[in-house]
Design a protein around this motif. Sequence first.
Motif, PDB file in Angstrom:
ATOM      1  N   TYR A   1       4.230   5.979  15.202  1.00  0.00           N
ATOM      2  CA  TYR A   1       5.582   6.385  14.789  1.00  0.00           C
ATOM      3  C   TYR A   1       5.577   6.670  13.284  1.00  0.00           C
ATOM      4  CZ  TYR A   1       7.555   4.944  19.307  1.00  0.00           C
ATOM      5  OH  TYR A   1       7.865   4.855  20.636  1.00  0.00           O
TER       6      TYR A   1
ATOM      7  N   ALA B   1       1.464  -4.286  19.959  1.00  0.00           N
ATOM      8  CA  ALA B   1       0.193  -4.044  19.286  1.00  0.00           C
ATOM      9  C   ALA B   1      -0.190  -2.580  19.428  1.00  0.00           C
ATOM     10  CB  ALA B   1      -0.904  -4.933  19.876  1.00  0.00           C
ATOM     11  N   ASN B   2      -0.476  -1.967  18.312  1.00  0.00           N
ATOM     12  CA  ASN B   2      -0.918  -0.567  18.297  1.00  0.00           C
ATOM     13  C   ASN B   2       0.128   0.370  18.903  1.00  0.00           C
ATOM     14  OD1 ASN B   2      -3.649  -1.071  17.214  1.00  0.00           O
ATOM     15  ND2 ASN B   2      -3.856  -2.266  19.099  1.00  0.00           N
TER      16      ASN B   2
ATOM     17  N   THR C   1       3.280   7.591  23.689  1.00  0.00           N
ATOM     18  CA  THR C   1       2.166   7.887  22.774  1.00  0.00           C
ATOM     19  C   THR C   1       0.854   7.641  23.511  1.00  0.00           C
ATOM     20  OG1 THR C   1       2.279   5.622  21.941  1.00  0.00           O
ATOM     21  CG2 THR C   1       3.488   7.297  20.699  1.00  0.00           C
ATOM     22  N   ARG C   2      -0.259   7.867  22.839  1.00  0.00           N
ATOM     23  CA  ARG C   2      -1.571   7.650  23.467  1.00  0.00           C
ATOM     24  C   ARG C   2      -1.663   6.235  24.026  1.00  0.00           C
ATOM     25  NH1 ARG C   2      -3.039   9.898  18.732  1.00  0.00           N
ATOM     26  NH2 ARG C   2      -3.675   7.892  17.899  1.00  0.00           N
TER      27      ARG C   2
ATOM     28  N   ARG D   1      -9.302  -6.718  23.558  1.00  0.00           N
ATOM     29  CA  ARG D   1      -9.057  -6.118  22.252  1.00  0.00           C
ATOM     30  C   ARG D   1      -8.133  -6.975  21.383  1.00  0.00           C
ATOM     31  NH1 ARG D   1      -5.689  -0.478  21.451  1.00  0.00           N
ATOM     32  NH2 ARG D   1      -6.718   0.172  19.544  1.00  0.00           N
TER      33      ARG D   1
ATOM     34  N   GLY E   1      -0.003   0.005  27.312  1.00  0.00           N
ATOM     35  CA  GLY E   1      -0.959   1.107  27.342  1.00  0.00           C
ATOM     36  C   GLY E   1      -1.367   1.557  28.731  1.00  0.00           C
TER      37      GLY E   1
ATOM     38  N   THR F   1      -6.401   1.491  25.122  1.00  0.00           N
ATOM     39  CA  THR F   1      -6.471   0.030  25.099  1.00  0.00           C
ATOM     40  C   THR F   1      -7.868  -0.372  25.521  1.00  0.00           C
ATOM     41  OG1 THR F   1      -5.374  -2.000  25.812  1.00  0.00           O
ATOM     42  CG2 THR F   1      -5.600  -0.268  27.493  1.00  0.00           C
TER      43      THR F   1
ATOM     44  N   GLU G   1       6.414  -0.746  29.351  1.00  0.00           N
ATOM     45  CA  GLU G   1       5.719   0.484  28.933  1.00  0.00           C
ATOM     46  C   GLU G   1       6.674   1.664  29.139  1.00  0.00           C
ATOM     47  OE1 GLU G   1       2.470   1.535  27.419  1.00  0.00           O
ATOM     48  OE2 GLU G   1       3.684   3.280  27.849  1.00  0.00           O
TER      49      GLU G   1
ATOM     50  N   GLY H   1      11.549   0.639  26.900  1.00  0.00           N
ATOM     51  CA  GLY H   1      11.167   0.901  25.519  1.00  0.00           C
ATOM     52  C   GLY H   1      11.689  -0.180  24.592  1.00  0.00           C
ATOM     53  N   PHE H   2      12.116   0.234  23.400  1.00  0.00           N
ATOM     54  CA  PHE H   2      12.528  -0.731  22.382  1.00  0.00           C
ATOM     55  C   PHE H   2      13.810  -1.493  22.744  1.00  0.00           C
ATOM     56  CE2 PHE H   2      10.239   2.336  19.379  1.00  0.00           C
ATOM     57  CZ  PHE H   2       9.066   1.606  19.428  1.00  0.00           C
TER      58      PHE H   2
ATOM     59  N   ARG I   1       2.064   4.676  33.753  1.00  0.00           N
ATOM     60  CA  ARG I   1       1.306   3.480  33.343  1.00  0.00           C
ATOM     61  C   ARG I   1       1.909   2.218  33.961  1.00  0.00           C
ATOM     62  NH1 ARG I   1       0.839   5.877  27.194  1.00  0.00           N
ATOM     63  NH2 ARG I   1      -0.461   7.632  27.852  1.00  0.00           N
TER      64      ARG I   1
ATOM     65  N   LEU J   1      14.164   3.599  24.959  1.00  0.00           N
ATOM     66  CA  LEU J   1      14.180   3.977  23.549  1.00  0.00           C
ATOM     67  C   LEU J   1      12.759   4.058  23.021  1.00  0.00           C
ATOM     68  CD1 LEU J   1      17.051   1.659  22.316  1.00  0.00           C
ATOM     69  CD2 LEU J   1      17.122   4.157  22.580  1.00  0.00           C
TER      70      LEU J   1
ATOM     71  N   THR K   1       9.113   6.751  22.200  1.00  0.00           N
ATOM     72  CA  THR K   1       8.361   7.963  22.514  1.00  0.00           C
ATOM     73  C   THR K   1       7.049   7.587  23.180  1.00  0.00           C
ATOM     74  OG1 THR K   1       9.193   8.759  20.386  1.00  0.00           O
ATOM     75  CG2 THR K   1       7.513  10.101  21.447  1.00  0.00           C
TER      76      THR K   1
ATOM     77  N   GLY L   1       4.492  -1.949  25.218  1.00  0.00           N
ATOM     78  CA  GLY L   1       3.539  -0.860  24.998  1.00  0.00           C
ATOM     79  C   GLY L   1       2.122  -1.320  25.291  1.00  0.00           C
TER      80      GLY L   1
HETATM   81  C1  LIG Z   1      -2.223   2.721  21.769  1.00  0.00           C
HETATM   82  S1  LIG Z   1      -1.408   2.048  23.188  1.00  0.00           S
HETATM   83  C2  LIG Z   1      -1.618   0.312  22.846  1.00  0.00           C
HETATM   84  C3  LIG Z   1      -1.967  -0.473  24.062  1.00  0.00           C
HETATM   85  C4  LIG Z   1      -2.125  -1.976  23.831  1.00  0.00           C
HETATM   86  N1  LIG Z   1      -0.929  -2.563  23.282  1.00  0.00           N
HETATM   87  C5  LIG Z   1      -3.290  -2.252  22.907  1.00  0.00           C
HETATM   88  O1  LIG Z   1      -3.077  -2.634  21.756  1.00  0.00           O
HETATM   89  O2  LIG Z   1      -4.434  -2.125  23.344  1.00  0.00           O
HETATM   90  C6  LIG Z   1       0.339   2.310  22.792  1.00  0.00           C
HETATM   91  C7  LIG Z   1       1.231   2.304  24.018  1.00  0.00           C
HETATM   92  O3  LIG Z   1       2.569   2.064  23.600  1.00  0.00           O
HETATM   93  C8  LIG Z   1       3.423   2.799  24.424  1.00  0.00           C
HETATM   94  N2  LIG Z   1       4.727   2.943  23.748  1.00  0.00           N
HETATM   95  C9  LIG Z   1       5.020   3.719  22.677  1.00  0.00           C
HETATM   96  N3  LIG Z   1       6.307   3.550  22.323  1.00  0.00           N
HETATM   97  C10 LIG Z   1       6.825   2.657  23.192  1.00  0.00           C
HETATM   98  C11 LIG Z   1       8.106   2.082  23.342  1.00  0.00           C
HETATM   99  N4  LIG Z   1       9.117   2.436  22.528  1.00  0.00           N
HETATM  100  N5  LIG Z   1       8.309   1.188  24.321  1.00  0.00           N
HETATM  101  C12 LIG Z   1       7.296   0.863  25.172  1.00  0.00           C
HETATM  102  N6  LIG Z   1       6.057   1.375  25.093  1.00  0.00           N
HETATM  103  C13 LIG Z   1       5.817   2.254  24.101  1.00  0.00           C
HETATM  104  C14 LIG Z   1       2.691   4.112  24.625  1.00  0.00           C
HETATM  105  O4  LIG Z   1       3.169   4.835  25.736  1.00  0.00           O
HETATM  106  C15 LIG Z   1       1.253   3.625  24.763  1.00  0.00           C
HETATM  107  O5  LIG Z   1       0.928   3.422  26.124  1.00  0.00           O
END
Ligand SMILES: C[S@@+](CC[C@H](N)C(=O)[O-])C[C@H]1O[C@@H](n2cnc3c(N)ncnc32)[C@H](O)[C@@H]1O
Length: 279
Positions: free
Chosen positions: A123, A117-118, A15-16, A23, A53, A19, A79, A102-103, A84, A11, A13, A51
Amino acid sequence: MTAPRASARPLGTVTRGTTNPNRLRRMDRWIAATHGSALRRAPFPVAVDLGYGAAPWTAVELLARLRTVAPRARVVGVEIEPARVAAAKPYEREGLTFRHGGFEVPVPERPVLIRAANVLRQYDEAEVAGVWARLCARLAPATGGIGGGFGGGFGGGLLVEGTCDEIGRRHVWVALGPEGPRTVTFATRLGSLDRPSDLAERLPKALIHRNVPGEPVHAFLRDFDRAWAGAAPYASYGARQRWIRAVGDLTADWPVTDGPSRWRQGEVTIAWRALAPRP
Ligand SMILES: C[S@@+](CC[C@H](N)C(=O)[O-])C[C@H]1O[C@@H](n2cnc3c(N)ncnc32)[C@H](O)[C@@H]1O
């Protein structure tokens, strides 16, 4: 305790994947300080880094920091982007695994911690409430009464969801229990701060579009800037002393839930009810 089916489509999408090593140190330290005893006492002390990253650093570091307060803690990095997960697999070790998902949070146990985080930053604001509800429903439930801190009780799992800059100098996160949002924490490297409202650019998705007149978070940052300006004479003792003084002044009007030992770290935590967006 029903885990989502492994075959179900994750569940969310992709995204970028941005990381960086170290951090999330401010968030990790706060989690260890405020939720360490819950992790220590839980029968299945599972923490999920949701997520993580394009590289596994934040999950590796979360395990190391949690283990200082909860030696049995385990971390599962989840992830949604399969490549990844493959890239992270070589970093698996005792207490650390990586999974595609996912979620729905595809772990068999109810996690004592979910850290995102991030992730929600990319979304839509309208999606946040539903994602929070879904993730909160996956948390380990409270036992032994509300608050759970006495007589061996357990206050339940915690969801920590927030945003920071590329190198983790400015951070804002919401902490939620199984029942919903509890607090908002602002954390910063004090030497990098001109004024507290510099943190506005790192507000979590639920709040960032609400930093406008008439919304509580806008009033809070306005008052924080005023308190900071009023505490200017303390700047000669350093930014830390100025922050502590400014936060102390804020307690007159805002429900600050932590104390000087956290303020010294460049943090302040406020009850969610005071900052929640207007309906
Ligand atoms: C910007 S990175 C953040 C990485 C790390 N958490 C950080 O803060 O440095 C966001 C990551 O969340 C993942 N992501 C987005 N939606 C997600 C979901 N529903 N479940 C798991 N991962 C997800 C993306 O694929 C991406 O790799």
